[in-house]
Structure formats: structure tokens, C-alpha cells
Design a protein around this motif. Structure first.
Motif, short mmCIF file in Angstrom:
data_model
loop_
_atom_site.label_atom_id
_atom_site.label_comp_id
_atom_site.label_asym_id
_atom_site.label_seq_id
_atom_site.Cartn_x
_atom_site.Cartn_y
_atom_site.Cartn_z
N ASN A 259 0.88 -1.38 -0.08
CA ASN A 259 -0.11 -0.01 -0.12
C ASN A 259 0.58 0.87 -0.14
OD1 ASN A 259 -2.33 1.85 0.02
ND2 ASN A 259 -2.24 1.21 2.43
N VAL A 260 1.42 1.98 -0.66
CA VAL A 260 2.25 2.72 -1.65
C VAL A 260 1.70 3.29 -2.78
CG1 VAL A 260 4.56 3.83 -1.97
CG2 VAL A 260 4.13 2.10 0.32
N GLU A 261 1.22 4.93 -2.51
CA GLU A 261 0.70 5.05 -3.76
C GLU A 261 1.41 6.06 -4.62
OE1 GLU A 261 -3.05 7.62 -2.05
OE2 GLU A 261 -4.22 5.31 -1.80
N PRO A 262 1.84 5.92 -5.58
CA PRO A 262 2.17 7.20 -6.66
C PRO A 262 2.19 9.28 -5.90
CG PRO A 262 0.77 5.93 -8.08
CD PRO A 262 0.83 5.58 -6.82
N ASN A 263 2.95 9.25 -6.29
CA ASN A 263 2.74 11.19 -5.73
C ASN A 263 3.32 11.66 -7.30
OD1 ASN A 263 4.99 11.55 -5.77
ND2 ASN A 263 5.49 11.38 -3.75
N SER A 269 8.83 11.64 -13.14
CA SER A 269 9.85 11.69 -13.60
C SER A 269 9.48 10.14 -15.22
CB SER A 269 9.92 10.37 -12.56
OG SER A 269 10.06 11.19 -11.00
N VAL A 270 8.62 9.89 -14.82
CA VAL A 270 7.53 8.94 -16.16
C VAL A 270 7.86 9.81 -17.06
CG1 VAL A 270 5.72 7.13 -16.92
CG2 VAL A 270 6.62 6.98 -14.43
N ILE A 271 7.21 11.19 -17.36
CA ILE A 271 7.13 11.55 -17.80
C ILE A 271 8.32 12.07 -18.49
CG2 ILE A 271 6.42 14.02 -18.64
CD1 ILE A 271 3.56 14.05 -16.60
N ASN A 272 9.55 12.62 -17.54
CA ASN A 272 10.51 13.09 -18.18
C ASN A 272 11.75 11.82 -18.45
OD1 ASN A 272 13.07 14.61 -17.59
ND2 ASN A 272 14.12 13.16 -15.86
N ALA A 287 7.13 6.59 -27.16
CA ALA A 287 7.45 7.15 -25.74
C ALA A 287 6.23 8.72 -25.49
CB ALA A 287 8.98 8.34 -25.53
N LEU A 288 5.84 9.81 -26.59
CA LEU A 288 5.10 10.47 -26.52
C LEU A 288 3.41 10.21 -25.81
CD1 LEU A 288 3.86 13.23 -27.13
CD2 LEU A 288 3.51 12.60 -29.57
N LYS A 289 3.04 9.27 -26.72
CA LYS A 289 1.82 8.32 -25.73
C LYS A 289 2.11 8.50 -24.25
CE LYS A 289 0.61 6.21 -29.94
NZ LYS A 289 0.39 4.26 -30.92
N ILE A 290 2.87 7.47 -24.04
CA ILE A 290 3.42 7.41 -22.84
C ILE A 290 3.22 8.83 -21.46
CG2 ILE A 290 4.43 6.20 -20.51
CD1 ILE A 290 5.71 4.36 -22.81
N ALA A 291 4.47 9.95 -22.22
CA ALA A 291 4.22 11.29 -22.22
C ALA A 291 2.63 11.52 -21.85
CB ALA A 291 5.07 12.04 -22.56
N TYR A 292 1.69 11.46 -23.02
CA TYR A 292 0.42 12.33 -22.49
C TYR A 292 -0.81 11.58 -22.08
CZ TYR A 292 -3.97 14.53 -24.41
OH TYR A 292 -5.14 14.51 -24.58
N SER A 293 -0.63 10.00 -22.29
CA SER A 293 -1.44 9.95 -21.14
C SER A 293 -0.93 10.05 -19.34
CB SER A 293 -1.57 7.66 -21.14
OG SER A 293 0.24 7.26 -21.06
N LYS A 296 -2.06 13.70 -18.72
CA LYS A 296 -3.40 13.40 -18.82
C LYS A 296 -4.55 12.55 -17.46
CE LYS A 296 -7.77 11.92 -21.58
NZ LYS A 296 -8.25 11.54 -22.32
N GLU A 297 -3.30 11.44 -16.58
CA GLU A 297 -3.74 10.88 -15.53
C GLU A 297 -3.36 11.68 -14.04
OE1 GLU A 297 -2.42 7.06 -13.12
OE2 GLU A 297 -2.40 7.24 -15.10
N ILE A 298 -2.54 12.21 -14.25
CA ILE A 298 -2.16 13.28 -13.08
C ILE A 298 -3.01 14.69 -13.18
CG2 ILE A 298 -0.32 14.20 -14.07
CD1 ILE A 298 0.95 14.10 -11.12
N THR A 299 -3.36 15.25 -14.49
CA THR A 299 -4.49 16.53 -14.26
C THR A 299 -5.41 16.22 -14.07
OG1 THR A 299 -4.23 16.29 -16.75
CG2 THR A 299 -2.66 17.63 -15.94
N ASN A 300 -6.27 14.56 -14.06
CA ASN A 300 -7.63 14.44 -13.94
C ASN A 300 -7.58 13.82 -12.49
OD1 ASN A 300 -8.10 15.06 -16.37
ND2 ASN A 300 -7.90 13.25 -17.98
N SER A 301 -7.04 14.02 -11.78
CA SER A 301 -7.01 13.21 -10.90
C SER A 301 -7.56 13.72 -9.90
CB SER A 301 -5.36 13.23 -9.86
OG SER A 301 -5.70 12.25 -8.61
N ASP A 302 -8.57 12.79 -9.00
CA ASP A 302 -9.58 13.34 -7.73
C ASP A 302 -9.05 14.33 -7.01
OD1 ASP A 302 -11.99 13.50 -9.76
OD2 ASP A 302 -12.14 11.34 -9.15
N SER A 303 -7.91 13.43 -6.84
CA SER A 303 -7.06 13.40 -5.39
C SER A 303 -6.73 15.58 -5.40
CB SER A 303 -6.11 12.85 -5.20
OG SER A 303 -5.00 12.88 -3.90
#
Length: 395
Positions: A259-263, A269-272, A287-293, A296-303
Motif C-alpha cells: 500500500n504505497v501510492e505514487p505521488n 519522473s515517468v514523463i521525464n 514515448a509521446l503516447k506514454i507522456a500524454y497518458s 492526462k492521468e495526473i491532471t484528471n486526478s480527483d486526489s
């Protein structure tokens, strides 16, 4: 000198040690030298002791001033000299040695790892000769590994790895912090196969934890350091490897297995890893697809705790700049990312620099305005755009 004066000098030393700054450290060190001279001149009331000297060493170990580590080691040698001259209160112990090793780790000097390990070897030798007080412990080991990790030398990781094995044979077992430093050492080394070594240490931590050792539970630092090892490498497919670690971390967290959540740093770091990808068209597209996804995931996060910061935005813009050919689609992505950055108040110098590198002249005019938007600086932008950003130099 009276006992009152002695107590005043000692209190003055502690007071200076409690203050931040190089001036205070130098004043404290100067006062100790004065006490030493007066003691050697016959004033028994001003006998220096290991506690005061170790405190000054610790103060230097927290300093970023060039030469701080050497100052700390000189103080350690002075302690030995005074001890051998008969001042038993000056005998260094494991805390004294470890503080000097911390100083070398913080220094980032080219030979910091070797200097740190030389001190470890001296401690082992003294212990083998019967000095129990200087027996190295896991804090000593971790500090020495950290010295290699911050060294960034090409063979530093291999040396750190050998040091861990040597200390295991001596009876000092690494802890989570030691392994995290070792992962960083591999990530910073640029040795061939370094990211694979970093990842193998991460999986070793997972295995030890799942076998019942709760103290070895991988932390967000463990996972993020392994991702950074891929980001800093020249290996093919590194963006996909970095993403795989993030996905593994999320699966472990969601299942309750670990139980360790990414921050934010983990996602960035993945985008980097994507932004520093080189290779053929196919690899860059992946790499572009991974950067974009990932973006998008972090900008859409509800946290409320998982939100992009100024580094996330600038790193994503850098990825788009390097991986995507010019055109309307690129401008659309850059525009959306920068407008979101402005809305979050995360614009800083580096973000502005990456915008200028990735946007077309027409888009720059639209976003920044002005006769020559390329000349616009951070100071020219609305305060609301940069309210949460950190001003920094271009990197």
C-alpha cells in the motif's frame, strides 16, 4: 578562568551550533579552537570534549559550503590528536565518524564516495583492534552509500554495491534507506545496465517485505528512484519501462499488496523518461503516447494531493517539444497544457522556457501577446499564472 567563564564559553558554543549559517559554524569552530588553546595552556576547566566537537562536525555536515566535508574531517583528526595526547574526553565514536561521512555525502565532491568508504574502513580496523565505540552501524553504511549515490561517478554504483556486500559480511545489514540510496546510486551512475540493477533492488525490497519484514516495505522514494534510473539512462524503451514501474506500483496499492501510492514526483519522473527518449520514430511515438497518458492521468486526478506542479508542466512541454513534429496538433496540445498550467498558477522560468521551445510563433503570440513574445520574461506574466510556481533558472 573561573567555572562561570567555562560555562559561558560552553553555552556560547551550543548557542552558535543551534544557529543556521556558515558564519555561526565558523564562530563555533573558532571558539572550540580557543578553548583548546587555553586548555593546552594549562586551564583544565576548558577541557574540550567529543560531544562539542561532534556537534560542530554535524553542523558542517549540514552545510552546502564548498570544503565543509574537509573541515569536518579535519576536526575528527583533531579529536584523535587530542585524545592521544591524553584528553580521554575527546575520543571519537561512531557518531563522530558517521557525521563526517554524512558531510562527504552532502558535498557531492568527485572523491566523496572513496573518502566516505576510507572512513568506514578505518572504523572497521579500529573495531577489530578492540575499540567498540567506533563500530560502524547501518547509519554509517547508509551515509557512505549515499556519498557514492551523490557522486554521479560512472563506477560509483558498483563501488556502493561492493560496500554493501562488505558490510553485510561484517555484520551490518542494509535497511530501507540504504537500499533507496543504492537505487539512486545506480540511477546516477550511467553504467550500462544501471536501470535494470536499480529495478532489481526495488523488486528485492518487495520480496523481503512480502516475506514478512515490514521494515523493508518499499516507499514512494524506492519506486520513484527506480523510475528515475530509467529516465537517466540511454536504454531503448526506457519510457515503457518507467511506465511499467508506475503501473506496478498502482496495482500493488490498489490490491493492498503493497500500500504505497505514487505521488506527483513519481508521475513527473515517468514523463521525464519520455522527455529524454531518443531513437527512431517508432520509439519517440511510443514515448509521446506514454507522456500524454501519464500527464492526462495526473491532471484528471480527483486526489487533492496528486496534482501536477511546475516541474510536471515544464517536463511535459519538454516531452512534446522533443517528441512531436510541428503542426496544429502539437500547438493544440501545447496550448491546452500551458493554459492549464496558468490556471493552476504553476508557471515558472523553466515552464516559460519550455513553452517557447515547443510552441509555434503564432501560438506564442496568442498565449503571451506582445510584439515579440520570445522576449517576454516571467516578470512580465500575470501574477495569478505563477502564484504557485517556483522561480528557477533554466535547466
Amino acid at each position: 578562568m573561573s567555572n562561570l567563564t567555562h560555562r559561558h564559553s560552553t553555552r556560547q558554543s551550543w548557542h552558535l551550533l543551534g544557529q543556521e549559517g556558515t558564519v555561526q559554524r565558523k564562530k563555533a569552530e573558532g571558539l572550540l579552537k580557543k578553548m583548546e588553546e587555553m586548555y593546552e595552556g594549562g586551564n583544565e576547566e576548558l577541557r574540550p570534549n567529543a560531544i562539542l566537537y561532534t556537534s560542530v562536525i554535524t553542523a558542517w555536515s549540514k552545510s552546502d559550503e564548498p570544503g565543509s566535508a574537509l573541515r569536518a574531517e579535519i576536526l575528527l583528526k583533531l579529536m584523535w590528536t587530542m585524545f592521544k595526547r591524553g584528553n580521554v574526553a575527546m575520543k571519537p565514536n561512531v557518531v563522530s565518524f558517521t557525521a563526517v561521512i554524512h558531510a562527504w555525502a552532502r558535498s557531492g565532491e568527485n572523491d566523496a564516495g572513496e573518502r566516505a568508504e576510507a572512513l568506514v574502513d578505518q572504523m572497521i580496523k579500529l573495531y577489530d583492534e578492540g575499540d567498540e565505540a567506533v563500530k560502524p552501524n547501518v547509519r554509517t553504511l547508509t551515509a557512505a552509500v549515499n556519498a557514492y549515490a551523490r557522486n554521479h561517478g560512472r563506477d560509483s554504483a558498483s563501488k556502493a554495491n561492493k560496500l554493501v556486500k562488505k558490510m553485510e559480511a561484517f555484520g551490518v545489514l542494509p535497511n530501507l534507506q540504504t537500499y533507496n540510496s543504492l537505487i539512486s546510486a545506480w540511477g546516477n551512475s550511467k553504467q550500462q545496465g544501471a536501470p535494470m540493477m536499480a529495478e532489481s533492488i526495488l523488486y528485492k525490497l518487495e520480496s523481503i517485505f512480502l516475506d514478512g519484514n515490514d521494515d523493508m516495505k518499499p516507499s514512494v522514494v524506492s519506486y520513484t528512484s527506480a523510475i528515475n534510473a530509467w529516465a537517466k539512462s540511454l536504454e531503448r524503451g526506457k519510457a515503457k519501462k518507467a511506465q511499467a514501474i508506475l503501473e506496478r506500483m498502482k496495482r500493488n496499492s490498489d490490491s493492498g499488496r503493497i500500500n504505497v501510492e505514487p505521488n506527483t514526483v513519481t508521475y513527473t519522473s515517468v514523463i521525464n523518461a519520455c522527455a529524454t527518449t531518443y531513437g527512431d520514430k517508432e520509439e519517440k511515438q511510443e514515448a509521446l503516447k506514454i507522456a500524454y497518458s501519464t500527464f492526462k492521468e495526473i491532471t484528471n486526478s480527483d486526489s487533492v494531493t496528486l496534482r501536477p506542479n511546475h516541474i510536471t508542466y515544464s517536463t511535459f512541454l519538454k516531452a512534446v517539444s522533443k517528441l512531436m513534429p510541428g503542426g496544429e496538433k502539437k500547438d493544440s496540445i501545447v496550448s491546452a497544457a500551458f493554459r492549464l498550467c496558468c490556471k493552476d498558477g504553476q508557471v515558472d522560468d523553466n515552464c516559460l522556457f519550455q513553452l517557447k521551445s515547443s510552441a509555434s510563433p503564432e501560438l506564442l503570440c496568442d498565449l503571451l501577446g506582445g510584439a515579440d513574445p520570445s522576449e517576454i520574461t516571467l516578470e512580465d506574466l500575470p501574477i495569478d499564472w505563477k502564484r504557485n510556481g517556483v522561480k528557477q533558472k533554466q535547466i
